[in-house]
Design a protein around this motif. Structure first.
Motif, short mmCIF file in Angstrom:
data_model
loop_
_atom_site.label_atom_id
_atom_site.label_comp_id
_atom_site.label_asym_id
_atom_site.label_seq_id
_atom_site.Cartn_x
_atom_site.Cartn_y
_atom_site.Cartn_z
N ASP A 149 -6.27 -4.45 -22.34
CA ASP A 149 -4.98 -3.94 -22.12
C ASP A 149 -4.30 -4.08 -20.79
O ASP A 149 -3.34 -4.28 -20.35
CB ASP A 149 -4.79 -2.57 -22.75
N ASP A 150 -5.26 -3.67 -19.77
CA ASP A 150 -4.82 -3.56 -18.53
C ASP A 150 -4.63 -5.01 -17.96
O ASP A 150 -3.60 -5.10 -17.20
CB ASP A 150 -6.06 -3.23 -17.57
N GLY A 151 -5.43 -5.71 -18.51
CA GLY A 151 -5.22 -7.37 -18.06
C GLY A 151 -3.79 -7.84 -18.59
O GLY A 151 -3.32 -8.64 -17.92
N ARG A 152 -3.41 -7.38 -19.64
CA ARG A 152 -1.99 -7.81 -20.31
C ARG A 152 -1.12 -7.31 -19.36
O ARG A 152 -0.14 -7.70 -19.03
CB ARG A 152 -1.95 -7.39 -21.71
N LEU A 153 -1.35 -6.09 -18.82
CA LEU A 153 -0.51 -5.16 -18.36
C LEU A 153 -0.18 -5.76 -16.53
O LEU A 153 0.83 -6.32 -16.02
CB LEU A 153 -0.55 -3.88 -18.05
N PHE A 154 -1.47 -6.32 -16.33
CA PHE A 154 -1.57 -7.01 -14.99
C PHE A 154 -0.90 -8.19 -15.08
O PHE A 154 -0.02 -8.75 -13.94
CB PHE A 154 -2.98 -7.25 -14.65
N GLN A 155 -0.85 -9.20 -16.01
CA GLN A 155 -0.03 -10.46 -16.16
C GLN A 155 1.30 -10.32 -15.98
O GLN A 155 2.46 -11.26 -15.68
CB GLN A 155 -0.55 -11.30 -17.30
N GLN A 156 1.77 -9.02 -16.38
CA GLN A 156 3.21 -8.60 -16.60
C GLN A 156 3.85 -7.97 -15.28
O GLN A 156 4.89 -7.27 -15.40
CB GLN A 156 3.69 -7.92 -17.78
N GLN A 168 0.81 -1.24 -0.05
CA GLN A 168 -0.01 -0.03 -0.01
C GLN A 168 1.01 1.14 0.06
O GLN A 168 0.49 2.28 -0.72
CB GLN A 168 -0.93 0.05 1.23
N GLN A 169 2.11 1.21 0.67
CA GLN A 169 2.86 2.27 0.62
C GLN A 169 3.66 2.73 -0.57
O GLN A 169 3.85 3.69 -0.85
CB GLN A 169 3.70 2.29 1.87
N LEU A 170 4.07 1.47 -1.09
CA LEU A 170 4.68 1.52 -2.54
C LEU A 170 3.76 1.89 -3.69
O LEU A 170 4.04 2.60 -4.52
CB LEU A 170 5.08 0.28 -2.89
N ASN A 171 2.41 1.69 -3.46
CA ASN A 171 1.24 2.02 -4.40
C ASN A 171 1.73 1.99 -5.70
O ASN A 171 1.69 2.61 -6.57
CB ASN A 171 1.10 3.69 -4.19
N PRO A 172 1.99 0.63 -6.13
CA PRO A 172 2.36 0.21 -7.69
C PRO A 172 1.03 0.52 -8.51
O PRO A 172 0.00 0.57 -8.10
CB PRO A 172 2.53 -1.26 -7.48
N TYR A 190 -3.50 -5.88 -4.79
CA TYR A 190 -3.58 -4.43 -5.00
C TYR A 190 -3.93 -3.71 -6.22
O TYR A 190 -4.62 -2.91 -6.49
CB TYR A 190 -2.05 -3.79 -4.25
N LEU A 191 -3.30 -4.60 -7.28
CA LEU A 191 -3.40 -4.23 -8.82
C LEU A 191 -4.99 -4.48 -9.33
O LEU A 191 -5.15 -3.73 -10.38
CB LEU A 191 -2.32 -4.66 -9.48
N VAL A 192 -5.56 -5.52 -8.83
CA VAL A 192 -6.74 -5.91 -9.29
C VAL A 192 -7.83 -4.88 -9.57
O VAL A 192 -8.40 -4.81 -10.72
CB VAL A 192 -7.45 -7.03 -8.48
N PRO A 193 -7.94 -3.92 -8.77
CA PRO A 193 -8.83 -2.95 -8.86
C PRO A 193 -8.62 -1.86 -10.18
O PRO A 193 -9.58 -1.34 -10.75
CB PRO A 193 -9.13 -2.17 -7.72
N GLN A 194 -7.35 -2.06 -10.19
CA GLN A 194 -6.97 -1.09 -11.65
C GLN A 194 -7.36 -1.55 -12.87
O GLN A 194 -7.17 -1.11 -14.07
CB GLN A 194 -5.63 -0.93 -11.41
N VAL A 195 -7.67 -2.99 -13.04
CA VAL A 195 -7.80 -3.76 -14.35
C VAL A 195 -9.10 -3.41 -14.84
O VAL A 195 -10.20 -3.94 -14.21
CB VAL A 195 -7.56 -5.19 -14.01
N GLN A 196 -9.18 -2.69 -15.66
CA GLN A 196 -10.68 -2.36 -16.54
C GLN A 196 -10.87 -2.87 -17.77
O GLN A 196 -11.94 -2.71 -18.29
CB GLN A 196 -10.86 -0.61 -16.49
N THR A 197 -9.61 -2.83 -18.42
CA THR A 197 -9.76 -3.33 -20.12
C THR A 197 -8.91 -4.52 -20.41
O THR A 197 -8.11 -4.93 -19.55
CB THR A 197 -9.24 -2.13 -20.74
#
Length: 241
Positions: free
Chosen positions: A219-226, A183-187, A210-217
């Motif tokens: 392309d976001d899913g591809r970024l999430f996987q990496q 949370q402090q790193l806020n990736p 932490y990143l899951v709520p940021q996945v909306q599209t």
């Protein structure tokens, strides 16, 4: 199914075995069996997926050594136990898994079957007690949604035991602490969180959550996987992960 009760039952049986000395060895003994049971279930998923795609799936583990073919007790009197079980595990199962033929072309999902066992040992000396342990593990059906959720609780319980196993020489960071640090790193999506002594992946798991709520599209899913990269050298946390 009470998680604490299952872990306690397993530990109580293994405390009777002369080959196991201390919590660290008891935990290692439990975890390699959990791994093989879960891996066997996962292979069925891969096989089903391959069939749907009109492809073939071949297990890296010889058929005789797959969990379903030696560990399940059908209550017909034919299940391996006692000296026969010990001989099978010590002289066939472990040597074969440690000696699996892995090349640079071997998929990661298969290579892990060898890598996880390269530095592990089978400590139990009483084959009857070992059969009792295996039967308890077989009470858990990890393909069931409730039991998959329960495995997470078992996992957390094992980590707590590892923290108290003074001779383990390891430190496992509590989940609350990994969550707080992330949370402090806020990736953000597009950034990469790295942990090169990742143990059981606590920091990496917290980062993904932490990143899951940021996945909306898509392309976001591809970024999430990496979004994460990790490394662990020791076999016990590798198996837990």
């Amino acid at each position: 199914m009470a998680v604490n009760n299952i872990v306690k039952r397993l530990q109580n049986i293994m405390r009777q075995d002369a080959g196991i000395n201390g919590d660290a060895q008891r935990i290692e003994q439990m975890v390699w069996m959990f791994f093989l049971k879960v891996y066997d279930m996962q292979e069925e998923t891969w096989k089903f997926k391959a069939k749907k795609e009109k492809q073939t799936f071949e297990s890296i583990i010889p058929e005789k050594l797959r969990w379903r073919n030696w560990a399940v007790d059908e209550k017909d009197g034919n299940a391996l136990t006692g000296e026969s079980l010990l001989s099978f595990i010590n002289n066939e199962l472990f040597p074969t898994l440690k000696g699996l033929n892995i090349t640079h072309e071997t998929p990661r999902s298969k290579a892990i079957a060898k890598e996880a066992f390269e530095d592990l040992n089978q400590y139990m000396k009483n084959g009857v007690l070992l059969r009792q342990v295996i039967n308890i593990i077989n009470e858990i059906e990890f393909d069931d949604a409730e039991d998959r959720h329960m495995f997470g609780d078992i996992y957390e319980g094992i980590l707590k035991d590892l923290q108290s196993a003074g001779n383990a020489g390891e430190f496992y960071t509590p989940r609350a602490l990994t969550d707080f640090i992330i949370q402090q790193l806020n990736p953000q999506l597009g950034e990469i969180v790295g942990d090169f002594t990742s143990g059981t992946g606590g920091f990496l798991t917290s980062a993904l959550n932490y990143l899951v709520p940021q996945v909306q599209t898509t392309d976001d899913g591809r970024l999430f996987q990496q979004s994460i990269v990790g490394q662990e050298w020791k076999p016990l946390p590798y198996l837990l992960l």
